[in-house]
Design a protein around this motif. Structure first.
Motif, mmCIF file in Angstrom:
data_model
loop_
_atom_site.group_PDB
_atom_site.id
_atom_site.type_symbol
_atom_site.label_atom_id
_atom_site.label_comp_id
_atom_site.label_asym_id
_atom_site.label_seq_id
_atom_site.Cartn_x
_atom_site.Cartn_y
_atom_site.Cartn_z
ATOM 1 N N LEU A 153 6.701 1.237 -6.226
ATOM 2 C CA LEU A 153 5.814 0.672 -5.218
ATOM 3 C C LEU A 153 6.623 -0.103 -4.191
ATOM 4 C CD1 LEU A 153 3.048 -0.824 -7.535
ATOM 5 C CD2 LEU A 153 2.910 1.282 -6.204
ATOM 6 N N SER A 154 6.198 -0.037 -2.951
ATOM 7 C CA SER A 154 6.837 -0.816 -1.897
ATOM 8 C C SER A 154 6.374 -2.263 -1.969
ATOM 9 C CB SER A 154 6.495 -0.229 -0.527
ATOM 10 O OG SER A 154 5.133 -0.431 -0.251
ATOM 11 N N GLU A 155 7.011 -3.109 -1.157
ATOM 12 C CA GLU A 155 6.640 -4.520 -1.145
ATOM 13 C C GLU A 155 5.191 -4.711 -0.706
ATOM 14 O OE1 GLU A 155 8.377 -8.746 0.581
ATOM 15 O OE2 GLU A 155 9.269 -6.862 1.243
ATOM 16 N N SER A 156 4.749 -3.943 0.291
ATOM 17 C CA SER A 156 3.359 -4.076 0.738
ATOM 18 C C SER A 156 2.377 -3.635 -0.348
ATOM 19 C CB SER A 156 3.120 -3.287 2.018
ATOM 20 O OG SER A 156 3.222 -1.904 1.788
ATOM 21 N N ALA A 157 2.769 -2.659 -1.148
ATOM 22 C CA ALA A 157 1.909 -2.204 -2.242
ATOM 23 C C ALA A 157 1.789 -3.269 -3.331
ATOM 24 C CB ALA A 157 2.444 -0.911 -2.832
ATOM 25 N N LEU A 158 2.867 -4.029 -3.547
ATOM 26 C CA LEU A 158 2.809 -5.102 -4.543
ATOM 27 C C LEU A 158 1.762 -6.131 -4.164
ATOM 28 C CD1 LEU A 158 6.619 -5.752 -5.104
ATOM 29 C CD2 LEU A 158 5.099 -4.313 -6.455
ATOM 30 N N TYR A 159 1.803 -6.556 -2.907
ATOM 31 C CA TYR A 159 0.847 -7.566 -2.467
ATOM 32 C C TYR A 159 -0.576 -7.003 -2.403
ATOM 33 C CZ TYR A 159 4.992 -10.280 -1.528
ATOM 34 O OH TYR A 159 6.172 -10.964 -1.671
ATOM 35 N N ARG A 160 -0.700 -5.737 -2.071
ATOM 36 C CA ARG A 160 -2.023 -5.108 -2.070
ATOM 37 C C ARG A 160 -2.607 -5.075 -3.473
ATOM 38 N NH1 ARG A 160 -3.440 0.946 0.237
ATOM 39 N NH2 ARG A 160 -5.665 0.842 -0.196
ATOM 40 N N ALA A 161 -1.775 -4.745 -4.459
ATOM 41 C CA ALA A 161 -2.243 -4.713 -5.848
ATOM 42 C C ALA A 161 -2.620 -6.111 -6.325
ATOM 43 C CB ALA A 161 -1.164 -4.117 -6.746
ATOM 44 N N LEU A 162 -1.853 -7.117 -5.928
ATOM 45 C CA LEU A 162 -2.171 -8.486 -6.335
ATOM 46 C C LEU A 162 -3.505 -8.942 -5.750
ATOM 47 C CD1 LEU A 162 1.338 -10.152 -6.087
ATOM 48 C CD2 LEU A 162 0.003 -9.772 -8.160
ATOM 49 N N CYS A 163 -3.795 -8.519 -4.515
ATOM 50 C CA CYS A 163 -5.082 -8.873 -3.903
ATOM 51 C C CYS A 163 -6.227 -8.086 -4.541
ATOM 52 C CB CYS A 163 -5.047 -8.601 -2.400
ATOM 53 S SG CYS A 163 -3.987 -9.726 -1.510
ATOM 54 N N ARG A 164 -5.974 -6.853 -4.872
ATOM 55 C CA ARG A 164 -7.021 -5.970 -5.410
ATOM 56 C C ARG A 164 -7.455 -6.385 -6.806
ATOM 57 N NH1 ARG A 164 -10.832 -2.864 -6.393
ATOM 58 N NH2 ARG A 164 -10.664 -0.643 -6.715
ATOM 59 N N PHE A 165 -6.483 -6.728 -7.649
ATOM 60 C CA PHE A 165 -6.767 -7.102 -9.029
ATOM 61 C C PHE A 165 -6.589 -8.609 -9.173
ATOM 62 C CE2 PHE A 165 -4.960 -2.801 -9.131
ATOM 63 C CZ PHE A 165 -6.073 -2.116 -9.580
ATOM 64 N N SER A 166 -7.636 -9.334 -8.864
ATOM 65 C CA SER A 166 -7.526 -10.791 -8.909
ATOM 66 C C SER A 166 -7.550 -11.270 -10.362
ATOM 67 C CB SER A 166 -8.665 -11.427 -8.121
ATOM 68 O OG SER A 166 -9.902 -11.068 -8.682
ATOM 69 N N HIS A 167 -6.613 -12.133 -10.650
ATOM 70 C CA HIS A 167 -6.473 -12.734 -11.962
ATOM 71 C C HIS A 167 -5.772 -14.075 -11.736
ATOM 72 C CE1 HIS A 167 -4.859 -13.409 -16.015
ATOM 73 N NE2 HIS A 167 -5.842 -12.640 -16.427
ATOM 74 N N PRO A 168 -6.119 -15.108 -12.478
ATOM 75 C CA PRO A 168 -5.483 -16.410 -12.246
ATOM 76 C C PRO A 168 -3.963 -16.391 -12.342
ATOM 77 C CG PRO A 168 -7.372 -16.661 -13.691
ATOM 78 C CD PRO A 168 -7.184 -15.189 -13.474
ATOM 79 N N GLU A 169 -3.408 -15.555 -13.192
ATOM 80 C CA GLU A 169 -1.957 -15.477 -13.346
ATOM 81 C C GLU A 169 -1.276 -14.852 -12.129
ATOM 82 O OE1 GLU A 169 1.965 -15.421 -14.794
ATOM 83 O OE2 GLU A 169 0.244 -16.662 -15.276
ATOM 84 N N ASN A 170 -2.014 -14.078 -11.343
ATOM 85 C CA ASN A 170 -1.405 -13.377 -10.211
ATOM 86 C C ASN A 170 -0.839 -14.321 -9.162
ATOM 87 O OD1 ASN A 170 -1.951 -11.009 -11.428
ATOM 88 N ND2 ASN A 170 -3.575 -10.373 -10.047
ATOM 89 N N ARG A 171 -1.359 -15.534 -9.075
ATOM 90 C CA ARG A 171 -0.803 -16.493 -8.123
ATOM 91 C C ARG A 171 0.643 -16.838 -8.478
ATOM 92 N NH1 ARG A 171 -4.392 -21.365 -6.706
ATOM 93 N NH2 ARG A 171 -5.139 -19.848 -5.203
ATOM 94 N N SER A 172 0.906 -17.109 -9.737
ATOM 95 C CA SER A 172 2.283 -17.414 -10.128
ATOM 96 C C SER A 172 3.158 -16.160 -10.098
ATOM 97 C CB SER A 172 2.332 -18.071 -11.503
ATOM 98 O OG SER A 172 1.890 -17.179 -12.492
ATOM 99 N N LEU A 173 2.576 -15.000 -10.348
ATOM 100 C CA LEU A 173 3.330 -13.751 -10.238
ATOM 101 C C LEU A 173 3.741 -13.504 -8.784
ATOM 102 C CD1 LEU A 173 4.452 -11.152 -11.483
ATOM 103 C CD2 LEU A 173 2.188 -10.144 -11.204
ATOM 104 N N ARG A 174 2.841 -13.770 -7.847
ATOM 105 C CA ARG A 174 3.174 -13.619 -6.424
ATOM 106 C C ARG A 174 4.291 -14.579 -6.025
ATOM 107 N NH1 ARG A 174 2.777 -16.573 -2.395
ATOM 108 N NH2 ARG A 174 1.321 -18.012 -3.375
#
Length: 121
Positions: free
Chosen positions: A72-93
């Motif tokens: 996945l490209s960098e833009s795809a990473l951020y798109r996936a993080l926005c699409r699948f919201s989970h509290p842990e995703n903030r620290s993953l980002r």
């Protein structure tokens, strides 16, 4: 799939995330990123992305085996993080933005300064 790449191994909470630089852009293994996000079916993440956000490349490992991997490209990473919201995703980002992607870029810049085959000829 023209070339094979030697990935840089990044670790987060004892889980691997392999990444490479392709055309000066960071790309990471889609399945491993899905596992880091806690997605139930990490292999399905690529279905939601546009064609320019997903590639299939060959990762070469130290053991000598090579296999095709979806990245996945960098833009795809951020798109996936926005699409699948989970509290842990903030620290993953934050980890991706401040540690993982800069480490990938730094490792690539170090390799870019090495002699190239065309320069030695």
């Amino acid at each position: 799939m023209e070339e094979s790449y030697v990935p840089l191994l990044l670790m987060r909470h004892n889980r691997p995330l392999r990444g490479v630089m392709i055309d000066r852009q960071p790309w990471v293994c889609a399945k491993e990123f899905g596992l880091l996000m806690g997605h139930r079916h990490p292999e399905r993440i690529c279905r939601l992305m546009d064609d320019d956000q997903v590639r299939t490349v060959i990762f070469c490992t130290r053991q000598g085996d090579a296999g095709p991997v979806q990245v996945l490209s960098e833009s795809a990473l951020y798109r996936a993080l926005c699409r699948f919201s989970h509290p842990e995703n903030r620290s993953l980002r934050r980890w991706l933005t401040h540690e993982a992607l800069p480490a990938l870029r730094d490792a690539w810049e170090h390799r870019a300064q090495e002699p190239k085959r065309t320069l030695m000829a």
